[in-house]
Design a protein around this motif. Sequence first.
Motif, PDB file in Angstrom:
ATOM      1  N   ARG A 225       0.766  -1.280   0.128  1.00 15.16           N
ATOM      2  CA  ARG A 225      -0.143  -0.032   0.155  1.00 15.16           C
ATOM      3  C   ARG A 225       0.936   1.189  -0.067  1.00 15.16           C
ATOM      4  N   TRP A 226       0.375   2.321  -0.752  1.00 17.34           N
ATOM      5  CA  TRP A 226       1.085   3.583  -0.691  1.00 17.34           C
ATOM      6  C   TRP A 226       0.148   4.682  -0.499  1.00 17.34           C
ATOM      7  N   LEU A 227       1.016   5.614   0.254  1.00 19.71           N
ATOM      8  CA  LEU A 227      -0.039   6.995   0.612  1.00 19.71           C
ATOM      9  C   LEU A 227       0.265   7.986  -0.551  1.00 19.71           C
ATOM     10  N   LEU A 228      -0.585   8.433  -1.188  1.00 19.96           N
ATOM     11  CA  LEU A 228      -0.406   9.740  -2.214  1.00 19.96           C
ATOM     12  C   LEU A 228      -1.236  10.738  -1.550  1.00 19.96           C
ATOM     13  N   ALA A 238      -6.823   2.959 -15.468  1.00 22.15           N
ATOM     14  CA  ALA A 238      -6.134   2.125 -16.399  1.00 22.15           C
ATOM     15  C   ALA A 238      -5.172   1.478 -16.188  1.00 22.15           C
ATOM     16  N   LEU A 239      -4.651   1.621 -14.719  1.00 22.45           N
ATOM     17  CA  LEU A 239      -3.464   1.026 -14.026  1.00 22.45           C
ATOM     18  C   LEU A 239      -3.909  -0.182 -13.519  1.00 22.45           C
ATOM     19  N   PRO A 240      -3.179  -1.326 -14.281  1.00 19.38           N
ATOM     20  CA  PRO A 240      -3.519  -2.866 -13.795  1.00 19.38           C
ATOM     21  C   PRO A 240      -3.268  -2.897 -12.456  1.00 19.38           C
ATOM     22  N   GLY A 241      -4.290  -3.650 -11.594  1.00 13.45           N
ATOM     23  CA  GLY A 241      -3.971  -4.131 -10.275  1.00 13.45           C
ATOM     24  C   GLY A 241      -3.841  -3.152  -9.331  1.00 13.45           C
ATOM     25  N   VAL A 242      -4.181  -1.785  -9.654  1.00 15.64           N
ATOM     26  CA  VAL A 242      -4.094  -0.621  -8.771  1.00 15.64           C
ATOM     27  C   VAL A 242      -5.467  -0.204  -8.066  1.00 15.64           C
ATOM     28  N   ARG A 251      -5.323  13.057   0.714  1.00 17.42           N
ATOM     29  CA  ARG A 251      -4.496  12.016   1.028  1.00 17.42           C
ATOM     30  C   ARG A 251      -5.150  10.688   0.571  1.00 17.42           C
ATOM     31  N   THR A 252      -4.667   9.860  -0.415  1.00 18.59           N
ATOM     32  CA  THR A 252      -5.349   8.733  -0.799  1.00 18.59           C
ATOM     33  C   THR A 252      -4.384   7.452  -0.452  1.00 18.59           C
ATOM     34  N   VAL A 253      -5.016   6.240   0.019  1.00 16.39           N
ATOM     35  CA  VAL A 253      -4.297   5.152   0.189  1.00 16.39           C
ATOM     36  C   VAL A 253      -4.610   4.203  -0.741  1.00 16.39           C
ATOM     37  N   LEU A 254      -3.568   3.750  -1.619  1.00 14.90           N
ATOM     38  CA  LEU A 254      -3.763   2.853  -2.898  1.00 14.90           C
ATOM     39  C   LEU A 254      -3.033   1.517  -2.527  1.00 14.90           C
ATOM     40  N   GLU A 255      -3.667   0.427  -3.251  1.00 13.26           N
ATOM     41  CA  GLU A 255      -2.951  -0.914  -3.135  1.00 13.26           C
ATOM     42  C   GLU A 255      -2.527  -1.236  -4.485  1.00 13.26           C
ATOM     43  N   VAL A 256      -1.217  -1.540  -4.678  1.00 13.37           N
ATOM     44  CA  VAL A 256      -0.614  -1.926  -5.871  1.00 13.37           C
ATOM     45  C   VAL A 256      -0.207  -3.475  -5.758  1.00 13.37           C
ATOM     46  N   PRO A 281       5.403   4.630   1.177  1.00 14.30           N
ATOM     47  CA  PRO A 281       4.892   2.844   1.577  1.00 14.30           C
ATOM     48  C   PRO A 281       4.107   3.217   2.893  1.00 14.30           C
ATOM     49  N   GLN A 282       2.893   2.505   2.887  1.00 13.54           N
ATOM     50  CA  GLN A 282       2.172   2.246   4.340  1.00 13.54           C
ATOM     51  C   GLN A 282       2.145   0.838   4.805  1.00 13.54           C
TER      52      GLN A 282
END
Length: 321
Positions: A225-228, A238-242, A251-256, A281-282
């Motif tokens: 997970r990443w904090l943006l 369009a980003l695969p798996g995100v 502040r957005t938490v994303l899973e990649v 990274p989170q």
Amino acid sequence: MPALEIDRLTKTYGSLRALDSLSFSVEAGEIFGFVGSNGAGKSTTMRIALGVLSADSGEVRWDGSPLGFDGRRRVGYMPEERGLYPKMKVGEQLVYLARLHGLDANAARVSMEHWTEKLGVDARRGDEVQKLSLGNQQRVQLAAALVHDPQILVLDEPFSGLDPVAVDVMSTVLRERADAGAPVLFSSHQLELVERLCDRVGIIRAGSMVAVGSVDELRSTTAPRWLLDAPALPDISALPGVHVISREGSRTVLEVPDTPGAEQPVLRAALAAGPVHEFSPQRASLTELFRHAVSRDDTAQPVAGGTTPARDARTSEGTPA
């Protein structure tokens, strides 16, 4: 050093399977947090370990041998339903319990005085338990589990009803007992406390252990997970798996995906959309790990319905039971 081993315990109540071949161990000098939803099997496991209940199959061992009557005298047990005599005075009760475990009168009194002082209830030695606050009753119950100098601690919800100061006192005592070589097993719904205090954690669901390991090991089972932190959320469809996990303000938490460099397309998209204040990274909290592990029904399962074997949560393969 001796370890406490829970080996393939199974327990049924009529058509319900409360424990399904449950196995784990608590090493000497280790604090092991045992967590799960209500009805998952935590208290049943502890009661079997103490001989309060009998298992249909399986074994509880300490130092490689079955934990029998003599071994259980060396266990400090704190039940979820408090087991103190409400009309008996605190000091007299602790001395009585210590003597039941084999201490002589003088040693029992010295130990009572030590633990009541250590746990901050020395001024209440002459009071009946029923006249104490819930928090002080909890402290006395822990003193009852410690007064005979046990070599193993098994504590069911020991932090329930305690104020922050009492939590700190009890946490210090458990750490000291573990540092002295005792295996310490305790259950709790206070996951932030479990995360802070425990060397390892086991998550039980429907009588099966579905995750075991240190918090860092358990975190490795989840996608990165990443904090943006960016005023403009980029188009990541369009980003695969995100996937977006949460968003609060900018502040957005994303899973990649769990592949090297999988976060870079996210960063490029964010920079193309506008300024980026933070991209880091989170780490998943134990609360998030717990919710993931018990996301399905967490109650005892019908025997006739069959079960799915539990897995070691330090791997990312398999389907939780």
